[in-house]
Enzyme design. Structure first.
Site, PDB file in Angstrom:
ATOM      1  CG  PHE A  62      -1.866   1.175   1.292  1.00  0.00           C
ATOM      2  CD1 PHE A  62      -3.134   1.087   0.753  1.00  0.00           C
ATOM      3  CD2 PHE A  62      -1.473   2.372   1.882  1.00  0.00           C
ATOM      4  CE1 PHE A  62      -4.002   2.172   0.798  1.00  0.00           C
ATOM      5  CE2 PHE A  62      -2.332   3.464   1.934  1.00  0.00           C
ATOM      6  CZ  PHE A  62      -3.601   3.355   1.387  1.00  0.00           C
ATOM      7  CG  ASN A 109      -0.419  -6.871  -7.148  1.00  0.00           C
ATOM      8  OD1 ASN A 109       0.756  -6.675  -7.494  1.00  0.00           O
ATOM      9  ND2 ASN A 109      -0.745  -7.583  -6.069  1.00  0.00           N
ATOM     10  CG  PHE A 113       9.246  -6.025  -6.034  1.00  0.00           C
ATOM     11  CD1 PHE A 113       8.113  -6.215  -5.254  1.00  0.00           C
ATOM     12  CD2 PHE A 113      10.289  -6.934  -5.913  1.00  0.00           C
ATOM     13  CE1 PHE A 113       8.017  -7.305  -4.376  1.00  0.00           C
ATOM     14  CE2 PHE A 113      10.203  -8.028  -5.044  1.00  0.00           C
ATOM     15  CZ  PHE A 113       9.065  -8.209  -4.278  1.00  0.00           C
ATOM     16  CB  SER A 170       6.533 -10.513  -5.074  1.00  0.00           C
ATOM     17  OG  SER A 170       5.997 -10.054  -6.300  1.00  0.00           O
ATOM     18  CG  ASN A 172       3.206  -9.815  -9.541  1.00  0.00           C
ATOM     19  OD1 ASN A 172       2.614 -10.580 -10.288  1.00  0.00           O
ATOM     20  ND2 ASN A 172       2.654  -9.271  -8.468  1.00  0.00           N
ATOM     21  CB  THR A 173      10.151 -10.328  -8.939  1.00  0.00           C
ATOM     22  OG1 THR A 173       9.767  -8.969  -8.699  1.00  0.00           O
ATOM     23  CG2 THR A 173      11.622 -10.381  -9.292  1.00  0.00           C
ATOM     24  CE  LYS A 208       3.304 -10.453   2.391  1.00  0.00           C
ATOM     25  NZ  LYS A 208       2.846  -9.073   2.177  1.00  0.00           N
ATOM     26  CG  ASN A 237       3.042 -11.655  -1.268  1.00  0.00           C
ATOM     27  OD1 ASN A 237       2.213 -10.980  -1.889  1.00  0.00           O
ATOM     28  ND2 ASN A 237       4.274 -11.255  -1.058  1.00  0.00           N
TER      29      ASN A 237
END
Ligand SMILES: Cc1cc2nc3c(=O)[nH]c(=O)nc-3n(C[C@H](O)[C@H](O)[C@H](O)COP(=O)(O)O)c2cc1C
Length: 346
Positions: A62, A109, A113, A170, A172-173, A208, A237
């Site tokens: 956020f 999403n 990063f 994540s 997304n990487t 995490k 996550n």
């Protein structure tokens, strides 16, 4: 209705959710956020030495650039996690990369990063006020030594954050989640623990993880975290899974799913980590919390603290008043004098 709430409501009507988010952060920085009353003392809890006034934190993502931690603490969060920050500034994936699944109370999403990098992040953290603020650290997409990026983040921000989160979850990487298992995990934890040993002090470090893990992976991660002496695991996550009940038109988008459809999965995995932890470290429950009942369910499943993000997209920061009141009422109704008594009680 507060000035912030009407601002947030108008912002949410914008068709592009990333523009809406930017506007919300600007409003928060300008001091338009809500201010809530003091916490019920029954909600206070010690999380690895951090004295939380209440157990509900703002999840990472956020406030990626540490722009508004004070406003979010004033809005009722017991702690705020800024980041993920990577050593070098990064643009992230091309837009659109954030999708609101309103019918499902969910978000997908694939931000990747996007952030201002450690230098600016450190400057902002250094100027912050009181309250518990953590730094969530990650690796640059193009880095030749991703594990080295975590060591760099920890070292650069040491003394500026109240705790650190090593984010290996994540989706997304590309390849990042590989750091959650096997030798890569051992090397990551070993190098971060070694770096921490040289820095002095007792700032807690959490790992995490994703909610998309096999049973054996959960056992292995728990043992690895205990063996290096990290203080906790954040579960977790966003998920790469797509529950069949999703109805929104964006459900097929690539990325991590968060919000209401993640609640059951992430709470089940949290419970498995609670079993595997055997009291050796703390757990922080994240995923799908939108009410006091959800937050309380995570506590009963074994979390000492919780975090949320996606619910803010739909409810606005006023949500925090209701969640805290409802949690305090549930504790009392179940006969617990303090939150700590309820942790892991099924
Ligand atoms: C737009 C967006 C960006 C996020 N960025 C990050 C991030 O940078 N680092 C991280 O650890 N988690 C990130 N997350 C994951 C959240 O911190 C949280 O773990 C997840 O959304 C589940 O909680 P929720 O269902 O309450 O949103 C992001 C989530 C969203 C929706």
């Amino acid at each position: 209705m507060s000035a912030f709430h009407s601002l947030a409501t108008r912002a949410l009507r914008l068709s592009d959710p990333e523009d809406a988010h930017r506007l919300t952060l600007l409003g928060l920085q300008a001091g338009l956020g809500p201010r809530v009353a003091a916490d019920d003392p029954a909600l206070a809890i010690d999380l690895a030495g951090l004295a939380l006034p209440n157990p509900v934190g703002l999840a990472a993502g956020f406030d990626k650039n540490a722009e508004a931690p004070a406003a979010m603490l004033a809005a009722g969060f017991g702690f705020v996690e800024c980041g993920t920050v990577t050593p070098l500034a990064q643009r992230g994936n091309p837009r659109p990369r954030l999708f609101r699944l309103s019918q499902d109370r969910a978000v997908i999403n694939r931000m990747g990063f996007n952030n201002v990098g450690l230098k600016s992040f450190a400057k902002r953290l250094a100027g912050r006020g009181p309250g518990i603020v953590g730094a969530n650290i990650g690796a640059n997409k193009e880095s030749a030594d991703r594990i080295g990026d975590y060591v760099t983040g920890l070292t650069r921000l040491w003394g500026l954050a109240d705790y650190f989160t090593v984010n290996v979850s994540s989706p997304n990487t590309p390849g990042l989640r590989a750091l959650q298992t096997g030798e890569a995990l051992q090397e990551l934890l070993g190098r971060v623990a070694e770096a921490r040993g040289t820095l002095g002090g007792i700032t807690p470090v959490f790992l995490k993880v994703a909610p998309d893990l096999e049973d054996a992976e959960i056992e292995a991660i728990a043992d690895a975290v205990a063996s290096v002496g990290f203080e906790g695991i954040i579960v977790g996550n966003t998920t790469l899974s797509r529950p069949s009940a999703l109805a929104s038109r964006w459900r097929g988008e690539t990325g991590g799913l968060s919000g209401a459809p993640l609640m059951a999965l992430s709470t089940r995995v949290l419970g498995q980590f609670h079993q595997a932890a055997r009291g050796r470290f703390a757990l922080i429950g994240v995923g799908g919390i939108a009410s006091g009942a959800d937050a309380y369910a995570k506590i009963r499943a074994g979390a000492r603290a919780v975090q949320l993000y996606s619910a803010l997209v739909f409810a606005g920061p006023d949500l925090m008043i209701n969640i805290r009141q409802d949690m305090a009422a549930r504790l009392k109704a179940d006969g617990f004098a303090s939150l700590a008594e309820a942790v892991g009680v099924q």
